[in-house]
Structure formats: structure tokens, C-alpha cells
Write an enzyme that holds these catalytic residues in place. Structure first.
Site, PDB file in Angstrom:
ATOM      1  N   SER A  22       0.822  -1.212   0.000  1.00  0.00           N
ATOM      2  CA  SER A  22       0.000   0.000   0.000  1.00  0.00           C
ATOM      3  C   SER A  22       0.853   1.258   0.000  1.00  0.00           C
ATOM      4  CB  SER A  22      -0.930   0.004   1.226  1.00  0.00           C
ATOM      5  OG  SER A  22      -1.806  -1.088   1.196  1.00  0.00           O
ATOM      6  N   ARG A  26       1.632   3.956  -3.386  1.00  0.00           N
ATOM      7  CA  ARG A  26       1.373   5.385  -3.222  1.00  0.00           C
ATOM      8  C   ARG A  26       2.651   6.200  -3.401  1.00  0.00           C
ATOM      9  NH1 ARG A  26      -2.434   2.630  -0.607  1.00  0.00           N
ATOM     10  NH2 ARG A  26      -4.478   3.561  -0.176  1.00  0.00           N
ATOM     11  N   GLY A  69      -5.771  -4.297  -8.590  1.00  0.00           N
ATOM     12  CA  GLY A  69      -6.834  -3.311  -8.444  1.00  0.00           C
ATOM     13  C   GLY A  69      -6.314  -1.951  -8.023  1.00  0.00           C
ATOM     14  N   ARG A  97     -14.623  -5.633 -12.260  1.00  0.00           N
ATOM     15  CA  ARG A  97     -14.581  -4.808 -11.052  1.00  0.00           C
ATOM     16  C   ARG A  97     -14.972  -3.367 -11.396  1.00  0.00           C
ATOM     17  NH1 ARG A  97      -9.148  -6.361  -7.765  1.00  0.00           N
ATOM     18  NH2 ARG A  97     -10.214  -5.114  -6.155  1.00  0.00           N
ATOM     19  N   SER A 144     -11.598   2.780  -0.720  1.00  0.00           N
ATOM     20  CA  SER A 144     -10.793   3.956  -0.389  1.00  0.00           C
ATOM     21  C   SER A 144      -9.758   4.247  -1.471  1.00  0.00           C
ATOM     22  CB  SER A 144     -10.077   3.745   0.951  1.00  0.00           C
ATOM     23  OG  SER A 144      -9.176   2.656   0.881  1.00  0.00           O
ATOM     24  N   GLN A 145      -9.485   3.258  -2.336  1.00  0.00           N
ATOM     25  CA  GLN A 145      -8.534   3.478  -3.422  1.00  0.00           C
ATOM     26  C   GLN A 145      -9.051   4.515  -4.419  1.00  0.00           C
ATOM     27  OE1 GLN A 145      -7.689  -0.406  -5.005  1.00  0.00           O
ATOM     28  NE2 GLN A 145      -6.741  -1.111  -3.108  1.00  0.00           N
ATOM     29  N   SER A 171     -12.728   2.333   5.540  1.00  0.00           N
ATOM     30  CA  SER A 171     -11.272   2.267   5.305  1.00  0.00           C
ATOM     31  C   SER A 171     -10.587   3.622   5.482  1.00  0.00           C
ATOM     32  CB  SER A 171     -10.983   1.712   3.901  1.00  0.00           C
ATOM     33  OG  SER A 171     -11.523   0.431   3.733  1.00  0.00           O
ATOM     34  N   ASP A 297      -8.833  -5.883   4.799  1.00  0.00           N
ATOM     35  CA  ASP A 297      -7.886  -6.885   4.318  1.00  0.00           C
ATOM     36  C   ASP A 297      -7.449  -7.865   5.404  1.00  0.00           C
ATOM     37  OD1 ASP A 297      -7.946  -6.037   1.721  1.00  0.00           O
ATOM     38  OD2 ASP A 297      -6.122  -4.828   1.848  1.00  0.00           O
ATOM     39  N   ARG A 328     -14.991 -12.057  -1.424  1.00  0.00           N
ATOM     40  CA  ARG A 328     -14.330 -12.718  -0.306  1.00  0.00           C
ATOM     41  C   ARG A 328     -15.317 -13.251   0.726  1.00  0.00           C
ATOM     42  NH1 ARG A 328      -9.023  -8.690   0.376  1.00  0.00           N
ATOM     43  NH2 ARG A 328      -7.811  -9.688  -1.294  1.00  0.00           N
TER      44      ARG A 328
END
Length: 418
Positions: A22, A26, A69, A97, A144-145, A171, A297, A328
Site C-alpha cells: 500500500s 502510493r 486493483g 470490477r 478507499s482506493q 477504510s 484486508d 471474499r
């Protein structure tokens, strides 16, 4: 391919975890937007980061991010805000997605994006250039991405960005991670109130950065610790920061409810280390409840651990699990069902197990991984409570933790290809 995993009787090991995926992704994108030449050190070696690095450094018209993703969301915003023309695509699952919410927000800021195949889904064709900036709103209940993707391009937008989040906000630690990283590179970005984030049009500065180890990856070692029947089991995990940017650092508090003690010390190389061990005299709780809205996660790891320990649970805040690498929620229900555990999806966001178990012959069970790295890694530790566990398509771990199986062997697990 299928592997058979047999667990050791004792667990005592130092495990050098992968770097945070993560943070790496970024930092790489912000570094690119800064025009940076300074080094980003200790970058993750996982698939998701590899495709991000490749996309940011190679000049090609079509960018295949495979199953990443994070890369799809972040690069969609990056390509929209930088000059050039790109088509961004991925695996068959990636094309299922949704991405409409992010595309609509970018279009509202002046982006030129069109759908190549199905409306609302990748692949995307993007003609990038200078964007207007300004105010835009996006649901806080989506990945949140999406939010992080918009925030990170804020400094290069004319007039900056004012982002309003509507509805429930999930998130949030990942949003805070993004803002902290942006500030590390000189951006002016902050929450104005509970729903508004502003980013000034102050450009990023070119700065070096060191990526900490991955708390999400650490979660599987916490799981192994609690499932081991070795009272003296202990792991040393270098590079985990006690004051971490990662929301998944909460794993140490979650597993404290299952009897794990976490302590921190400075290693010989000057970097922080975590030591995890079992709390002496601890008795498992009769039931656990937890809201995973800020750490989705970690859900698979904790769900499997509790089931194998026989600890009933009610876990909420799981709504985003349905739009991950796989659904999931459905995958957990199916695979734990193979082992006799009957889980219930109460409302699309809540997973419940009342403690009941049906008799099964686990010798014939093989865990399917659904092209999802976290399914493989969460179920492998079940070998500590079963004679062995078989896992299909084990290579999926390369998405975030390429060295996972080698690390299990280092810890004494026996892994045989079938």
C-alpha cells in the site's frame, strides 16, 4: 497446481516480511508526479508493485495491470492528470470490477476517459492532460482506493481539489495513509471536517523515502502463532513500525483478543522490530465481535483463525469484501464450509459463526484460492490444526507476498507440490 502443507511442532523464527504494498504504490505514484529522481527505498517486490513500476517507467500505449486493483484505480487518475494517451486493461476479473464512480469523479474534474468494452468497467481509454481541479463528491462507502487516487493527483490540478465524502466512510486509515504520504512529499492536504478533504495546488517535492514492512503480511504470522499448539511459539518481524501509517497495524490489537503479545525493539541495523508471542495463562474468549470497516484486508485472516480456534464471532464492516479480487465473503463461506464450519452472511456486510461444526473428512479437502492471494495465505496456517492442508493455485501469493511459501518453509513447514 496444488500444494500440501504440513506444519511443524515448534515455531521460533525471524521472518523478514515484504515491504508494504500500500505504501509502495502510493510512494511510487507520488514520486512520479513529483518528477522525482530521489530513491524510493525498500519498495515491495510483489506483483501489484511490479505492474505499478512498469506502468510508470515504460512508454507504451496499452498498459496491462493484470489483477492489480490498486494500480487500476491509481493509474486511471494518474494518466488522466498527465499528458499522453493510454488504454489501461487487466485480467478477466479486473474487467468485472466496477470503476464508474472514480471515472465520473475524474470526468467532473475535466478528465477525458472512455470505456473500451462495458460501461462502468475497465478497460479504459484515457487522453491525459491538464485538469481543472475544484470540488467533487464521491461516496465514502466505496473503495478507499478511489478516494486516494483522486487525492494524490490533487496537487497537480489547477486550483487543487476539494473532495467531499458522502454516506458512510469506510477504510479511513487508508485515506489517512495517503494524506500522510502526500505531506511527506511536500503536499498541503488535510481533512477540513469529518467529510471534506482539501488539497492545495502546491506541487510535490522530490524527496527520498523508505518503505516500512507490511502489517497485512504480518497478520498471517499472528494467525500461525495463535493456531500453533507450541506454548513457546515466537516470531521476530523486522521493519514493522509501532507508529505505522498502515491501518492494518491494528492486527496487533485484534490478535491481542486471542492471546498474542506484541513488543517492539530496535534491531542491530537501527530499524524497528516487532516480537510476537503467546500470553501466558491466557484463555480464549467465548465469542469475539469486531468491526472491520477500517481493516477489511485483515478479515480473512481473523475469520479463519477464529474458526480453527473454535471461537464464535460476529464480524461487521465487510461490505467492501465483495468487490475485492474475488467476492471474499462468498469465498470464505464456501472454503470454511469444506472444513465443516457453517458461516452466515447476514446483510452483505456481516459474517457470523455461532460455533457449530459439521463433521467432514478434511483429508479430501483442497482449498480453492479464487485468484485471491489472501485466500491462500489465510488458509495455509490451518495446517497447524489439521494433519495437513492442500491449497490450489498457490502462486496467487505473488500479488502481495511472493516469498510467503519460502518463509513458511523457513519456519519449519513442509510444502510438497502435488
Amino acid at each position: 497446481m496444488q500444494i500440501k502443507i504440513t506444519a511443524p511442532l515448534e515455531l521460533r523464527q525471524k521472518i523478514v516480511l515484504p515491504s508494504s504494498k500500500s505504501i509502495s504504490n502510493r510512494a511510487l505514484l507520488i514520486h512520479a508526479l513529483s518528477g522525482g529522481h530521489e530513491a524510493i527505498e525498500n519498495v515491495s517486490d510483489c506483483d501489484d508493485t511490479f505492474v505499478m513500476q512498469r506502468a510508470l517507467t515504460q512508454d507504451c500505449d496499452t498498459v496491462d495491470i493484470m489483477a492489480a486493483g490498486t494500480a487500476m484505480r491509481f493509474l486511471t487518475a494518474y494518466y488522466a492528470a498527465t499528458h499522453g494517451e493510454k488504454t489501461i486493461t487487466g485480467t478477466a476479473r479486473m474487467k468485472q470490477r466496477p470503476i464508474r464512480i472514480l471515472v465520473d469523479a475524474l470526468r467532473a474534474l475535466g478528465a477525458d476517459i472512455s470505456y473500451v468494452e462495458n460501461e462502468g468497467f475497465p478497460p479504459l481509454h484515457i487522453i491525459g492532460g491538464r485538469m481543472n481541479g475544484g470540488a467533487v463528491s464521491i461516496p465514502g462507502s466505496v473503495s478507499s482506493q478511489y478516494i486516494s487516487a483522486l487525492l494524490m493527483i490533487g496537487p497537480v490540478l489547477d486550483g487543487g481539489l476539494c473532495l467531499e465524502l458522502t454516506g458512510d466512510i469506510i477504510s479511513r486509515p487508508y485515506i489517512d495513509m495517503t494524506l500522510s504520504l502526500m505531506r511527506s512529499f511536500g503536499a498541503e492536504a488535510a481533512w477540513q471536517d469529518e467529510r471534506r478533504i482539501t488539497v492545495s495546488s502546491v506541487p510535490y517535492a522530490d524527496r527520498p523515502y523508505y518503505v516500512e514492512s507490511d502489517w497485512s503480511a504480518a497478520s498471517y504470522w499472528y494467525e500461525m502463532l495463535v493456531l500453533s499448539q507450541d506454548a513457546g511459539a515466537e516470531f521476530v518481524l523486522p521493519g514493522l513500525f509501532e507508529e505505522s501509517l498502515q491501518g492494518d497495524a491494528a492486527v496487533r490489537h485484534i490478535f491481542a483478543m486471542l492471546g498474542v503479545e506484541t513488543s517492539f525493539f530496535t534491531g542491530d541495523d537501527g530499524l524497528p522490530c516487532a516480537r510476537i508471542c503467546k500470553r501466558k495463562g491466557f484463555s480464549l474468549p467465548g465469542r469475539i465481535e469486531y468491526d472491520f470497516v477500517n481493516q477489511p484486508d485483515l478479515a480473512q485472516t481473523v475469520v479463519v483463525a477464529c474458526a480453527m480456534l473454535g471461537v464464535p464471532f460476529r464480524f461487521t464492516g465487510l461490505q467492501s469484501l465483495k468487490i475485492k479480487e474475488t467476492d471474499r465473503m462468498a469465498a470464505l463461506i464456501c472454503e470454511l464450509g469444506k472444513l465443516g464450519y457453517k458461516l452466515e452472511d447476514r446483510d452483505g456486510a456481516t459474517l457470523v459463526w455461532d460455533g457449530g461444526r459439521m463433521p467432514v473428512n478434511s483429508d479430501t479437502v483442497a482449498i480453492d484460492t479464487y485468484e485471491d492471494h489472501r485466500m491462500a495465505m489465510a488458509f495455509a496456517p490451518c495446517a497447524l490444526r489439521l494433519p495437513y492442508v492442500r491449497v490450489n493455485d498457490p502462486g496467487v501469493v505473488s500479488k502481495s507476498y511472493p516469498g510467503y511459501w519460502a518463509h513458511l518453509e523457513q519456519a519449519g513447514f513442509k510444502i510438497v507440490g502435488l
